[in-house]
Design an enzyme around this catalytic site. Structure first.
Site, PDB file in Angstrom:
ATOM      1  N   ASN A  55     -18.780   3.895 -12.242  1.00  0.00           N
ATOM      2  CA  ASN A  55     -17.885   2.825 -12.682  1.00  0.00           C
ATOM      3  C   ASN A  55     -18.082   2.525 -14.169  1.00  0.00           C
ATOM      4  O   ASN A  55     -19.209   2.420 -14.637  1.00  0.00           O
ATOM      5  CB  ASN A  55     -18.133   1.555 -11.864  1.00  0.00           C
ATOM      6  CG  ASN A  55     -17.833   1.782 -10.397  1.00  0.00           C
ATOM      7  OD1 ASN A  55     -17.183   2.772 -10.048  1.00  0.00           O
ATOM      8  ND2 ASN A  55     -18.295   0.908  -9.544  1.00  0.00           N
ATOM      9  N   ASP A  97     -16.835  -0.244 -15.449  1.00  0.00           N
ATOM     10  CA  ASP A  97     -16.904  -1.704 -15.615  1.00  0.00           C
ATOM     11  C   ASP A  97     -18.362  -2.111 -15.820  1.00  0.00           C
ATOM     12  O   ASP A  97     -19.273  -1.279 -15.728  1.00  0.00           O
ATOM     13  CB  ASP A  97     -16.265  -2.422 -14.407  1.00  0.00           C
ATOM     14  CG  ASP A  97     -17.023  -2.180 -13.102  1.00  0.00           C
ATOM     15  OD1 ASP A  97     -18.266  -2.326 -13.095  1.00  0.00           O
ATOM     16  OD2 ASP A  97     -16.376  -1.867 -12.085  1.00  0.00           O
ATOM     17  N   HIS A 110     -20.172   7.775 -16.312  1.00  0.00           N
ATOM     18  CA  HIS A 110     -18.825   7.959 -16.874  1.00  0.00           C
ATOM     19  C   HIS A 110     -18.540   7.020 -18.049  1.00  0.00           C
ATOM     20  O   HIS A 110     -17.392   6.865 -18.452  1.00  0.00           O
ATOM     21  CB  HIS A 110     -17.755   7.796 -15.788  1.00  0.00           C
ATOM     22  CG  HIS A 110     -17.746   8.931 -14.804  1.00  0.00           C
ATOM     23  ND1 HIS A 110     -17.069   8.891 -13.598  1.00  0.00           N
ATOM     24  CD2 HIS A 110     -18.338  10.154 -14.854  1.00  0.00           C
ATOM     25  CE1 HIS A 110     -17.249  10.036 -12.957  1.00  0.00           C
ATOM     26  NE2 HIS A 110     -18.015  10.815 -13.676  1.00  0.00           N
ATOM     27  N   CYS A 156     -14.325   6.953 -31.832  1.00  0.00           N
ATOM     28  CA  CYS A 156     -13.343   7.784 -32.520  1.00  0.00           C
ATOM     29  C   CYS A 156     -13.128   9.079 -31.743  1.00  0.00           C
ATOM     30  O   CYS A 156     -14.065   9.638 -31.169  1.00  0.00           O
ATOM     31  CB  CYS A 156     -13.831   8.093 -33.931  1.00  0.00           C
ATOM     32  SG  CYS A 156     -12.641   9.090 -34.855  1.00  0.00           S
ATOM     33  N   CYS A 179      -9.449   4.871 -36.490  1.00  0.00           N
ATOM     34  CA  CYS A 179     -10.851   4.825 -36.900  1.00  0.00           C
ATOM     35  C   CYS A 179     -10.994   4.269 -38.329  1.00  0.00           C
ATOM     36  O   CYS A 179     -10.325   4.760 -39.242  1.00  0.00           O
ATOM     37  CB  CYS A 179     -11.435   6.231 -36.827  1.00  0.00           C
ATOM     38  SG  CYS A 179     -13.147   6.314 -37.352  1.00  0.00           S
ATOM     39  N   CYS A 238     -12.440   7.504 -40.439  1.00  0.00           N
ATOM     40  CA  CYS A 238     -11.716   8.755 -40.725  1.00  0.00           C
ATOM     41  C   CYS A 238     -10.235   8.690 -40.384  1.00  0.00           C
ATOM     42  O   CYS A 238      -9.519   9.665 -40.540  1.00  0.00           O
ATOM     43  CB  CYS A 238     -12.358   9.925 -39.978  1.00  0.00           C
ATOM     44  SG  CYS A 238     -11.949   9.973 -38.226  1.00  0.00           S
TER      45      CYS A 238
HETATM   46  P1  OAD Z   1     -12.070   6.614  -5.961  1.00  0.00           P
HETATM   47  O1  OAD Z   1     -10.931   5.702  -6.245  1.00  0.00           O
HETATM   48  O2  OAD Z   1     -11.833   8.077  -5.943  1.00  0.00           O
HETATM   49  O3  OAD Z   1     -12.689   6.263  -4.560  1.00  0.00           O
HETATM   50  C1  OAD Z   1     -12.958   4.967  -4.127  1.00  0.00           C
HETATM   51  C2  OAD Z   1     -13.668   5.081  -2.805  1.00  0.00           C
HETATM   52  O4  OAD Z   1     -14.066   3.784  -2.424  1.00  0.00           O
HETATM   53  C3  OAD Z   1     -12.820   5.660  -1.654  1.00  0.00           C
HETATM   54  O5  OAD Z   1     -13.577   6.636  -0.970  1.00  0.00           O
HETATM   55  C4  OAD Z   1     -12.567   4.440  -0.752  1.00  0.00           C
HETATM   56  O6  OAD Z   1     -12.522   4.806   0.626  1.00  0.00           O
HETATM   57  C5  OAD Z   1     -13.777   3.598  -1.051  1.00  0.00           C
HETATM   58  N1  OAD Z   1     -13.586   2.155  -0.896  1.00  0.00           N
HETATM   59  C6  OAD Z   1     -12.462   1.432  -1.064  1.00  0.00           C
HETATM   60  N2  OAD Z   1     -12.711   0.130  -0.889  1.00  0.00           N
HETATM   61  C7  OAD Z   1     -14.031   0.030  -0.602  1.00  0.00           C
HETATM   62  C8  OAD Z   1     -14.908  -1.051  -0.326  1.00  0.00           C
HETATM   63  N3  OAD Z   1     -14.471  -2.301  -0.314  1.00  0.00           N
HETATM   64  N4  OAD Z   1     -16.214  -0.784  -0.074  1.00  0.00           N
HETATM   65  C9  OAD Z   1     -16.664   0.498  -0.097  1.00  0.00           C
HETATM   66  N5  OAD Z   1     -15.896   1.559  -0.349  1.00  0.00           N
HETATM   67  C10 OAD Z   1     -14.589   1.326  -0.600  1.00  0.00           C
HETATM   68  O7  OAD Z   1     -13.234   6.215  -6.973  1.00  0.00           O
HETATM   69  P2  OAD Z   1     -14.504   7.044  -7.414  1.00  0.00           P
HETATM   70  O8  OAD Z   1     -15.033   7.875  -6.296  1.00  0.00           O
HETATM   71  O9  OAD Z   1     -15.415   6.100  -8.070  1.00  0.00           O
HETATM   72  O10 OAD Z   1     -13.823   9.349 -13.249  1.00  0.00           O
HETATM   73  O11 OAD Z   1     -13.876   7.981  -8.489  1.00  0.00           O
HETATM   74  C11 OAD Z   1     -14.726   8.819  -9.185  1.00  0.00           C
HETATM   75  C12 OAD Z   1     -14.193   9.072 -10.534  1.00  0.00           C
HETATM   76  O12 OAD Z   1     -12.873   9.603 -10.469  1.00  0.00           O
HETATM   77  C13 OAD Z   1     -14.040   7.865 -11.433  1.00  0.00           C
HETATM   78  O13 OAD Z   1     -15.255   7.466 -12.035  1.00  0.00           O
HETATM   79  C14 OAD Z   1     -13.106   8.412 -12.458  1.00  0.00           C
HETATM   80  C15 OAD Z   1     -12.095   9.139 -11.586  1.00  0.00           C
HETATM   81  O14 OAD Z   1     -11.478  10.222 -12.135  1.00  0.00           O
HETATM   82  C16 OAD Z   1     -13.432   9.603 -14.476  1.00  0.00           C
HETATM   83  O15 OAD Z   1     -12.590   8.936 -15.043  1.00  0.00           O
HETATM   84  C17 OAD Z   1     -14.164  10.732 -15.107  1.00  0.00           C
END
Ligand code: OAD
Length: 260
Positions: A87, A89, A106, A114, A159, A162
């Site tokens: 995350n 955040d 991430h 930049c 930026c 630059c």
């Molecule tokens: P996703 O949006 O892919 O997945 C969220 C997961 O949380 C899903 O498996 C849901 O089932 C689960 N979920 C939803 N609500 C929930 C709750 N209240 N409690 C527990 N689980 C819950 O998000 P990420 O797996 O974090 O990367 O995504 C990974 C990465 O993909 C992000 O960091 C981002 C994105 O591309 C980059 O930007 C590089």
């Protein structure tokens, strides 16, 4: 006790931050997973900045939930602990986890850097935020098209060193992870087998998340998955908790370290 926790967007869902791949994740009918890419930024930097600006605002207004607080409590009560969060955040940090016990793999949405040189700055104010578009539109059609062009430029910060476009300091899909952060995760994994690995709120889309979860739980550690839905990691978990993280994690942490 030696504990590794891996978290994703689902952990912040109950703080009102949309996930990437959930049905509520869509923003202006756009797929967030496609906006968080270098290609999207190259094609339409203003669209990407608009999205990040809204997300920053939402995160500023959000509060850590019971899941973030439970993870922070676990970090305080265990001798050896690492949180690796995908995350961007700051809710884990605001729940009280120190930077030494957390790797934000991430990046951080409140960093602006930049796209060309090394310039980078951080601030919860999000400075330099692109300024708001002026409300008054010129009547003349030709003037309007000129104004629209300059407004678009104004909304994409550049930026101070630059003059290239500034971008959010996060890792986008297809980009390299920070070597320094990878080393911190590797050092923790090399430091010994874990007693418990918890993976919460992530679709485990990235191979490295599955790899770290499996390596952390080698030699018989518990591998607990907290997610209302099945993921590619579910088949490897020793315990599946199909509940929202804000409900499940406080109970799991109580079981592990006591309700003290
Ligand atoms: P996703 O949006 O892919 O997945 C969220 C997961 O949380 C899903 O498996 C849901 O089932 C689960 N979920 C939803 N609500 C929930 C709750 N209240 N409690 C527990 N689980 C819950 O998000 P990420 O797996 O974090 O990367 O995504 C990974 C990465 O993909 C992000 O960091 C981002 C994105 O591309 C980059 O930007 C590089």
């Amino acid at each position: 006790m030696r504990v590794l926790v891996l978290t994703g967007a689902g952990v912040s869902a109950e703080s009102g931050i949309p996930t990437f791949r959930g049905k509520d994740g869509y923003w202006r009918n756009l797929d967030p997973a496609k906006l968080a890419t270098p290609e999207a930024f190259a094609r339409d930097p203003q669209l990407v900045w608009d999205w990040y600006r809204e997300r920053r605002q939402r995160i500023r207004n959000a509060r850590p939930n019971a899941a973030h607080e439970a993870v922070a409590r676990l970090a305080q009560r265990t001798d050896e602990f690492l949180l690796v969060t995908q995350n961007v955040d700051d809710l884990h940090a605001r729940a009280g986890i120190s930077a030494q016990r957390m790797v934000r793999i991430h990046g951080n949405i409140f960093v602006t850097r930049c796209s060309r040189c090394d310039f980078s700055e951080e601030g919860r104010g999000g400075s330099p935020e692109p300024p708001d578009v002026p409300a008054v539109q010129p009547q003349n059609k030709r003037l309007r098209s000129i104004a629209t062009t300059s407004e678009r430029d104004l909304n994409v910060p550049t930026c101070p060193e630059c003059d290239a476009l500034l971008r959010p300091g996060v890792v986008w899909f297809g980009e390299h992870l920070s070597r320094n952060k990878l080393e911190r995760v590797e050092d923790f994994l090399d430091g010994g087998a874990c007693d418990v690995v918890i993976v919460a709120g992530t679709t485990a889309t990235f191979g490295y998340i599955i790899d770290w979860a499996l390596r952390g739980s080698r030699d018989g550690a518990q591998l607990i998955e907290v997610n209302p839905e099945e993921t590619p990691l579910s088949q490897f978990a020793t315990r599946l908790v199909r509940e929202p993280a804000a409900i499940a994690l406080p109970r799991i942490v109580d079981d592990l370290v006591g309700a003290r």
